[in-house]
Design a protein around this motif. Structure first.
Motif, PDB file in Angstrom:
ATOM      1  N   PRO A 125       0.802  -1.228   0.000  1.00 46.18           N
ATOM      2  CA  PRO A 125       0.000   0.000   0.000  1.00 46.18           C
ATOM      3  C   PRO A 125       0.835   1.279   0.000  1.00 46.18           C
ATOM      4  O   PRO A 125       0.529   2.228  -0.719  1.00 46.18           O
ATOM      5  CB  PRO A 125      -0.835  -0.129   1.273  1.00 46.18           C
ATOM      6  N   ASN A 126       1.883   1.321   0.799  1.00 44.50           N
ATOM      7  CA  ASN A 126       2.701   2.532   0.851  1.00 44.50           C
ATOM      8  C   ASN A 126       3.379   2.813  -0.485  1.00 44.50           C
ATOM      9  O   ASN A 126       3.476   3.969  -0.922  1.00 44.50           O
ATOM     10  CB  ASN A 126       3.749   2.426   1.956  1.00 44.50           C
ATOM     11  N   GLU A 127       3.846   1.749  -1.139  1.00 42.37           N
ATOM     12  CA  GLU A 127       4.479   1.937  -2.445  1.00 42.37           C
ATOM     13  C   GLU A 127       3.467   2.438  -3.468  1.00 42.37           C
ATOM     14  O   GLU A 127       3.798   3.303  -4.297  1.00 42.37           O
ATOM     15  CB  GLU A 127       5.095   0.622  -2.925  1.00 42.37           C
ATOM     16  N   TRP A 128       2.257   1.917  -3.413  1.00 36.58           N
ATOM     17  CA  TRP A 128       1.235   2.360  -4.368  1.00 36.58           C
ATOM     18  C   TRP A 128       0.823   3.805  -4.105  1.00 36.58           C
ATOM     19  O   TRP A 128       0.568   4.572  -5.045  1.00 36.58           O
ATOM     20  CB  TRP A 128       0.021   1.435  -4.310  1.00 36.58           C
ATOM     21  N   LYS A 129       0.763   4.193  -2.849  1.00 38.10           N
ATOM     22  CA  LYS A 129       0.450   5.587  -2.544  1.00 38.10           C
ATOM     23  C   LYS A 129       1.532   6.501  -3.115  1.00 38.10           C
ATOM     24  O   LYS A 129       1.233   7.560  -3.698  1.00 38.10           O
ATOM     25  CB  LYS A 129       0.318   5.782  -1.036  1.00 38.10           C
ATOM     26  N   GLU A 130       2.783   6.111  -2.945  1.00 38.31           N
ATOM     27  CA  GLU A 130       3.879   6.894  -3.514  1.00 38.31           C
ATOM     28  C   GLU A 130       3.791   6.938  -5.030  1.00 38.31           C
ATOM     29  O   GLU A 130       4.000   7.986  -5.651  1.00 38.31           O
ATOM     30  CB  GLU A 130       5.237   6.316  -3.090  1.00 38.31           C
ATOM     31  N   TRP A 131       3.485   5.774  -5.637  1.00 40.23           N
ATOM     32  CA  TRP A 131       3.412   5.727  -7.106  1.00 40.23           C
ATOM     33  C   TRP A 131       2.315   6.652  -7.615  1.00 40.23           C
ATOM     34  O   TRP A 131       2.530   7.420  -8.565  1.00 40.23           O
ATOM     35  CB  TRP A 131       3.149   4.287  -7.581  1.00 40.23           C
ATOM     36  N   LEU A 132       1.158   6.608  -6.988  1.00 37.00           N
ATOM     37  CA  LEU A 132       0.054   7.452  -7.436  1.00 37.00           C
ATOM     38  C   LEU A 132       0.297   8.922  -7.112  1.00 37.00           C
ATOM     39  O   LEU A 132      -0.130   9.810  -7.866  1.00 37.00           O
ATOM     40  CB  LEU A 132      -1.256   6.963  -6.819  1.00 37.00           C
ATOM     41  N   ASP A 133       0.974   9.193  -6.014  1.00 31.29           N
ATOM     42  CA  ASP A 133       1.374  10.572  -5.741  1.00 31.29           C
ATOM     43  C   ASP A 133       2.284  11.086  -6.858  1.00 31.29           C
ATOM     44  O   ASP A 133       2.128  12.215  -7.340  1.00 31.29           O
ATOM     45  CB  ASP A 133       2.095  10.679  -4.394  1.00 31.29           C
ATOM     46  N   ASP A 134       3.226  10.256  -7.274  1.00 27.80           N
ATOM     47  CA  ASP A 134       4.129  10.644  -8.356  1.00 27.80           C
ATOM     48  C   ASP A 134       3.388  10.772  -9.686  1.00 27.80           C
ATOM     49  O   ASP A 134       3.744  11.623 -10.516  1.00 27.80           O
ATOM     50  CB  ASP A 134       5.268   9.630  -8.487  1.00 27.80           C
ATOM     51  N   TRP A 135       2.374   9.951  -9.889  1.00 28.38           N
ATOM     52  CA  TRP A 135       1.611  10.002 -11.142  1.00 28.38           C
ATOM     53  C   TRP A 135       0.915  11.349 -11.307  1.00 28.38           C
ATOM     54  O   TRP A 135       0.648  11.777 -12.439  1.00 28.38           O
ATOM     55  CB  TRP A 135       0.598   8.860 -11.189  1.00 28.38           C
ATOM     56  N   GLN A 136       0.662  12.035 -10.211  1.00 34.30           N
ATOM     57  CA  GLN A 136       0.033  13.350 -10.312  1.00 34.30           C
ATOM     58  C   GLN A 136       0.907  14.337 -11.084  1.00 34.30           C
ATOM     59  O   GLN A 136       0.408  15.350 -11.606  1.00 34.30           O
ATOM     60  CB  GLN A 136      -0.286  13.900  -8.925  1.00 34.30           C
ATOM     61  N   LEU A 137       2.196  14.048 -11.187  1.00 36.98           N
ATOM     62  CA  LEU A 137       3.093  14.915 -11.959  1.00 36.98           C
ATOM     63  C   LEU A 137       2.807  14.841 -13.450  1.00 36.98           C
ATOM     64  O   LEU A 137       3.266  15.710 -14.207  1.00 36.98           O
ATOM     65  CB  LEU A 137       4.553  14.533 -11.690  1.00 36.98           C
ATOM     66  N   THR A 138       2.057  13.822 -13.895  1.00 38.04           N
ATOM     67  CA  THR A 138       1.675  13.762 -15.311  1.00 38.04           C
ATOM     68  C   THR A 138       0.562  14.753 -15.626  1.00 38.04           C
ATOM     69  O   THR A 138       0.262  14.992 -16.800  1.00 38.04           O
ATOM     70  CB  THR A 138       1.211  12.353 -15.710  1.00 38.04           C
ATOM     71  N   ILE A 139      -0.078  15.308 -14.601  1.00 39.82           N
ATOM     72  CA  ILE A 139      -1.126  16.310 -14.816  1.00 39.82           C
ATOM     73  C   ILE A 139      -0.453  17.651 -15.103  1.00 39.82           C
ATOM     74  O   ILE A 139       0.358  18.131 -14.314  1.00 39.82           O
ATOM     75  CB  ILE A 139      -2.041  16.419 -13.584  1.00 39.82           C
ATOM     76  N   ALA A 140      -0.769  18.227 -16.242  1.00 35.99           N
ATOM     77  CA  ALA A 140      -0.153  19.496 -16.627  1.00 35.99           C
ATOM     78  C   ALA A 140      -0.610  20.619 -15.704  1.00 35.99           C
ATOM     79  O   ALA A 140      -1.608  20.498 -14.989  1.00 35.99           O
ATOM     80  CB  ALA A 140      -0.505  19.823 -18.082  1.00 35.99           C
ATOM     81  N   LYS A 141       0.111  21.718 -15.739  1.00 34.99           N
ATOM     82  CA  LYS A 141      -0.207  22.851 -14.861  1.00 34.99           C
ATOM     83  C   LYS A 141      -1.606  23.395 -15.104  1.00 34.99           C
ATOM     84  O   LYS A 141      -2.240  23.949 -14.195  1.00 34.99           O
ATOM     85  CB  LYS A 141       0.835  23.945 -15.040  1.00 34.99           C
ATOM     86  N   ASP A 142      -2.104  23.251 -16.347  1.00 35.18           N
ATOM     87  CA  ASP A 142      -3.452  23.746 -16.639  1.00 35.18           C
ATOM     88  C   ASP A 142      -4.538  22.748 -16.285  1.00 35.18           C
ATOM     89  O   ASP A 142      -5.718  22.994 -16.524  1.00 35.18           O
ATOM     90  CB  ASP A 142      -3.563  24.158 -18.108  1.00 35.18           C
ATOM     91  N   GLY A 143      -4.152  21.573 -15.720  1.00 32.24           N
ATOM     92  CA  GLY A 143      -5.131  20.578 -15.287  1.00 32.24           C
ATOM     93  C   GLY A 143      -5.376  19.461 -16.272  1.00 32.24           C
ATOM     94  O   GLY A 143      -6.227  18.603 -16.031  1.00 32.24           O
ATOM     95  N   ARG A 144      -4.635  19.427 -17.382  1.00 34.28           N
ATOM     96  CA  ARG A 144      -4.843  18.369 -18.375  1.00 34.28           C
ATOM     97  C   ARG A 144      -4.329  17.033 -17.853  1.00 34.28           C
ATOM     98  O   ARG A 144      -3.199  16.911 -17.401  1.00 34.28           O
ATOM     99  CB  ARG A 144      -4.126  18.686 -19.684  1.00 34.28           C
TER     100      ARG A 144
END
Length: 270
Positions: free
Chosen positions: A152-171
């Protein structure tokens, strides 16, 4: 006087493609706190004025991997169209995000990023995710081994990092997921990304008859039902100009310490 904005307690957003990406999508997030989340969506940008949005949905809820996962399954979308959405819960309203459905005609340009094995070098993973946000592809084909130990902790980190794929304008960039050997079971992928396929084996067209993407699973028997499914789909979808397959274990490994995957060569290569 101060104008205060209360934000919803949502995070770890992901946008998943499993079926026709020009008309369907799955949006998932982790409900960090708060209650009664409601999803609002529209082709018009109404910001955080949730009452103006034309689509209102209550998510499916699945507690897994230490997260309160919420899933909204979207159908009947318009191809090559941008949709804006927010989530409202008991604590406020989320930031606005948006995504664009895939084109359904072969004369449209496609941009795809493919890769995987993000399990053991977090800095590189984060850099890659930032590059996704910068390049704004139609989707990411992710070839498995998200984390090292499927915790679970690794997946939380992975999904937290995945948020970086969201562009600054929200795409948001859609992800097309594959199971790797570091995912202990199909269930992990299903629980976190909302897949309907219990075998994590599926296919869809993108750009009309321009391309078809096949996601296969090297952690279940490659013969039998999976081979029959692959052959049947290849025969029935012969008109596509490009066929792309993603799966985790390569037929021929790049390292002599790893075994040859002769069963894949026999069952899939022909």
């Amino acid at each position: 006087m101060l104008a205060l904005q209360a934000f919803s307690a949502t995070g770890r957003f992901r946008l998943v493609w499993e079926n026709d990406p020009s008309t369907s999508a799955v949006i998932a997030w982790d409900q960090l706190s708060g209650t009664d989340p409601v999803f609002f969506m529209d082709v018009n940008d109404f910001g955080q004025n949730y009452s103006e949005y034309g689509v209102k949905k209550h998510p499916e809820i699945l507690v897994a991997e230490g997260m309160n996962n919420q899933f909204v399954r979207l159908q009947g979308l318009v191809p090559n169209t941008t949709y804006y959405f927010i989530v409202k819960d008991s604590e406020g309203i989320s930031r606005q995000l948006f995504f664009t459905t895939a084109p359904n005609k072969a004369d449209q340009r496609l941009s795809i990023i493919a890769g995987g094995d993000s399990r053991n070098y977090r800095e590189a993973r984060r850099d890659a995710n930032l590059m996704v946000a910068k390049l704004r592809p139609h989707c990411v084909l992710f070839g498995g081994d998200f984390t090292a130990s499927d915790t679970p902790n690794e997946w939380k980190e992975w999904l937290d990092d995945w948020q970086l794929t969201i562009a600054k304008d929200g795409r948001m960039t859609p992800i097309v997921v594959t199971r790797g050997n570091h995912e202990e079971s199909n269930r992990t992928i299903i629980n976190l990304f909302g897949l309907r396929s219990q075998d994590v084996v599926y296919a869809f067209n993108i750009g009309g008859d321009l391309a078809r993407i096949y996601t296969l699973n090297t952690l279940i028997p490659v013969g039998g039902n999976q081979r029959d499914w692959l052959e049947r789909h290849l025969r029935s979808q012969a008109q596509e100009q490009w066929k792309l397959a993603q799966y985790h274990h390569p037929m021929r490994p790049h390292n002599k310490r790893k075994a040859e995957k002769n069963d894949q060569e026999v069952m899939w290569a022909p």
